[in-house]
Design an enzyme around this catalytic site. Structure first.
Site: not given
Length: 109
Positions: A67-69, A96
């Site tokens: 999970v990243c931005y 996210f």
């Protein structure tokens, strides 16, 4: 030579997996402040300094969800983790930011 593969994962599938209690290792690669302000419950914050611990402590047949931005950097990280021998690696589409928008009640703060 082909690069090790990861798969894209949509929010509906991750939600179902979490609701079913599937064994999923959530790997959040955002910066520490962003992680502390909100993350998917059960996520583990991983950065360059701690990725070795993740690799050493996680079986290569584990299911990893990166999970990243916004779902872009996670693709690179997922490719790298697949290259380390992990067999089931996913990148969360939308990251996210999209998760928080769709599931505000499923954010740990």
């Amino acid at each position: 030579m082909t690069q090790p593969a990861f798969e894209h994962l949509d929010h509906a599938t991750l939600t179902r997996w979490l609701d079913e209690g599937a064994a999923v290792t959530l790997v959040d690669i955002r910066d520490p402040l962003s992680f502390s302000r909100g993350h998917i419950p059960g996520s583990r914050h991983v950065d360059n300094a701690t990725v070795g611990e993740l690799i050493d402590a996680t079986p290569h047949d584990a299911t990893l969800v990166v999970v990243c931005y916004h779902g872009h950097s996670s693709q690179q990280a997922a490719t790298w983790l697949a290259g380390q021998g992990f067999e089931r690696v996913y990148s969360l589409d939308g990251g996210f930011t999209d998760w928080e928008h769709r599931h505000p009640q499923r954010v740990a703060r």
